[in-house]
Design a protein around this motif. Sequence first.
Motif, mmCIF file in Angstrom:
data_model
loop_
_atom_site.group_PDB
_atom_site.id
_atom_site.type_symbol
_atom_site.label_atom_id
_atom_site.label_comp_id
_atom_site.label_asym_id
_atom_site.label_seq_id
_atom_site.Cartn_x
_atom_site.Cartn_y
_atom_site.Cartn_z
ATOM 1 N N ASP A 55 0.840 -1.196 0.000
ATOM 2 C CA ASP A 55 0.000 0.000 0.000
ATOM 3 C C ASP A 55 0.879 1.252 0.000
ATOM 4 O O ASP A 55 1.832 1.349 0.777
ATOM 5 C CB ASP A 55 -0.892 -0.029 1.243
ATOM 6 C CG ASP A 55 -1.867 1.122 1.308
ATOM 7 O OD1 ASP A 55 -1.928 1.923 0.350
ATOM 8 O OD2 ASP A 55 -2.573 1.222 2.317
ATOM 9 N N THR A 56 0.561 2.211 -0.854
ATOM 10 C CA THR A 56 1.378 3.427 -0.941
ATOM 11 C C THR A 56 1.252 4.310 0.301
ATOM 12 O O THR A 56 1.978 5.296 0.426
ATOM 13 C CB THR A 56 1.034 4.240 -2.197
ATOM 14 O OG1 THR A 56 -0.369 4.515 -2.199
ATOM 15 C CG2 THR A 56 1.436 3.501 -3.454
ATOM 16 N N ALA A 57 0.369 3.965 1.234
ATOM 17 C CA ALA A 57 0.358 4.672 2.514
ATOM 18 C C ALA A 57 1.687 4.441 3.221
ATOM 19 O O ALA A 57 2.131 5.263 4.020
ATOM 20 C CB ALA A 57 -0.803 4.202 3.381
ATOM 21 N N GLU A 58 2.308 3.298 2.919
ATOM 22 C CA GLU A 58 3.671 3.038 3.390
ATOM 23 C C GLU A 58 4.600 3.711 2.386
ATOM 24 O O GLU A 58 5.150 3.087 1.496
ATOM 25 C CB GLU A 58 3.959 1.528 3.429
ATOM 26 C CG GLU A 58 3.150 0.763 4.413
ATOM 27 C CD GLU A 58 3.537 1.046 5.859
ATOM 28 O OE1 GLU A 58 4.609 1.621 6.125
ATOM 29 O OE2 GLU A 58 2.731 0.699 6.733
ATOM 30 N N TRP A 59 4.753 5.003 2.501
ATOM 31 C CA TRP A 59 5.495 5.758 1.484
ATOM 32 C C TRP A 59 6.992 5.506 1.527
ATOM 33 O O TRP A 59 7.714 5.848 0.598
ATOM 34 C CB TRP A 59 5.217 7.246 1.633
ATOM 35 C CG TRP A 59 5.724 7.791 2.942
ATOM 36 C CD1 TRP A 59 5.043 7.816 4.129
ATOM 37 C CD2 TRP A 59 7.003 8.341 3.199
ATOM 38 N NE1 TRP A 59 5.841 8.349 5.125
ATOM 39 C CE2 TRP A 59 7.062 8.684 4.564
ATOM 40 C CE3 TRP A 59 8.123 8.584 2.403
ATOM 41 C CZ2 TRP A 59 8.177 9.253 5.153
ATOM 42 C CZ3 TRP A 59 9.245 9.150 3.003
ATOM 43 C CH2 TRP A 59 9.258 9.479 4.356
ATOM 44 N N ASP A 78 8.976 -1.403 7.052
ATOM 45 C CA ASP A 78 8.383 -0.064 7.044
ATOM 46 C C ASP A 78 9.328 1.028 7.537
ATOM 47 O O ASP A 78 8.933 2.184 7.654
ATOM 48 C CB ASP A 78 7.099 -0.053 7.872
ATOM 49 C CG ASP A 78 7.329 -0.395 9.333
ATOM 50 O OD1 ASP A 78 8.496 -0.525 9.778
ATOM 51 O OD2 ASP A 78 6.315 -0.549 10.050
ATOM 52 N N CYS A 104 10.943 4.960 -1.962
ATOM 53 C CA CYS A 104 10.035 6.026 -1.528
ATOM 54 C C CYS A 104 8.975 6.246 -2.587
ATOM 55 O O CYS A 104 9.272 6.279 -3.784
ATOM 56 C CB CYS A 104 10.798 7.328 -1.321
ATOM 57 S SG CYS A 104 11.940 7.291 0.051
ATOM 58 N N TRP A 105 7.739 6.415 -2.143
ATOM 59 C CA TRP A 105 6.620 6.705 -3.025
ATOM 60 C C TRP A 105 6.545 8.211 -3.203
ATOM 61 O O TRP A 105 6.445 8.949 -2.222
ATOM 62 C CB TRP A 105 5.335 6.160 -2.429
ATOM 63 C CG TRP A 105 4.111 6.461 -3.224
ATOM 64 C CD1 TRP A 105 3.105 7.309 -2.873
ATOM 65 C CD2 TRP A 105 3.772 5.923 -4.511
ATOM 66 N NE1 TRP A 105 2.149 7.328 -3.864
ATOM 67 C CE2 TRP A 105 2.540 6.485 -4.875
ATOM 68 C CE3 TRP A 105 4.380 5.038 -5.379
ATOM 69 C CZ2 TRP A 105 1.902 6.188 -6.073
ATOM 70 C CZ3 TRP A 105 3.760 4.729 -6.573
ATOM 71 C CH2 TRP A 105 2.533 5.294 -6.907
ATOM 72 N N SER A 107 4.203 9.871 -4.934
ATOM 73 C CA SER A 107 2.809 10.094 -5.326
ATOM 74 C C SER A 107 2.523 9.670 -6.763
ATOM 75 O O SER A 107 1.382 9.680 -7.195
ATOM 76 C CB SER A 107 2.343 11.538 -5.098
ATOM 77 O OG SER A 107 2.813 12.406 -6.099
ATOM 78 N N TRP A 110 7.392 4.621 -7.408
ATOM 79 C CA TRP A 110 8.293 4.144 -6.370
ATOM 80 C C TRP A 110 9.709 4.434 -6.865
ATOM 81 O O TRP A 110 10.074 4.035 -7.971
ATOM 82 C CB TRP A 110 8.138 2.641 -6.153
ATOM 83 C CG TRP A 110 6.986 2.263 -5.304
ATOM 84 C CD1 TRP A 110 5.806 1.716 -5.702
ATOM 85 C CD2 TRP A 110 6.900 2.379 -3.880
ATOM 86 N NE1 TRP A 110 4.993 1.492 -4.616
ATOM 87 C CE2 TRP A 110 5.636 1.888 -3.494
ATOM 88 C CE3 TRP A 110 7.764 2.861 -2.892
ATOM 89 C CZ2 TRP A 110 5.218 1.859 -2.158
ATOM 90 C CZ3 TRP A 110 7.346 2.833 -1.568
ATOM 91 C CH2 TRP A 110 6.092 2.333 -1.213
#
Length: 118
Positions: A55-59, A78, A104-105, A107, A110
Motif C-alpha cells: 500500500d502506498t500509505a507506506e510511502w 516499514d 520512496c513513493w 505520489s 516508487w
Amino acid sequence: MKQFDSSQLGQFTGTSKYYKISRRHLLTDGTRYLAEQAACFWLMDAIASHLSEIDTAEWFVVIKTTVKRTSAVMVYEDGNGGELARQAIPYTDLPLHHIDLYACWDSEHWVIMLPSEY
C-alpha cells in the motif's frame, strides 16, 4: 562476470537522473549503477514486483537483502522494523553478502535508491 567493487556505492549521494524500469518504478544513479555493475537487474525487478503490492500509505520501505551461499532472502520493512513482505530467492550470484535499499513513493512512482541517496 567482472569483479564488483561495492565501495563505489558510497559515491552516490542524491541523483542527477531517474531511470524508468516500469510504469511505476524508477531507479536512481546509484541503483542503476548497482544493477549494471553487479548484474542484478533481477533484484530491481523483484523489488518492483513487491512494491506494487505494498500500500502506498507506506510511502517509505527498506529492502534488506541477505545472501547466504547461493540463496538470498529479501525482507521489506516499514523503516521501523515492521515487516511488510518477505521473499526467498532460491539461487543468486549476487556479489554482496548484504545490501539495504530504500524505496520512496513520490505520489506517482516508487523510487528505488541507495541509502546514501535518500
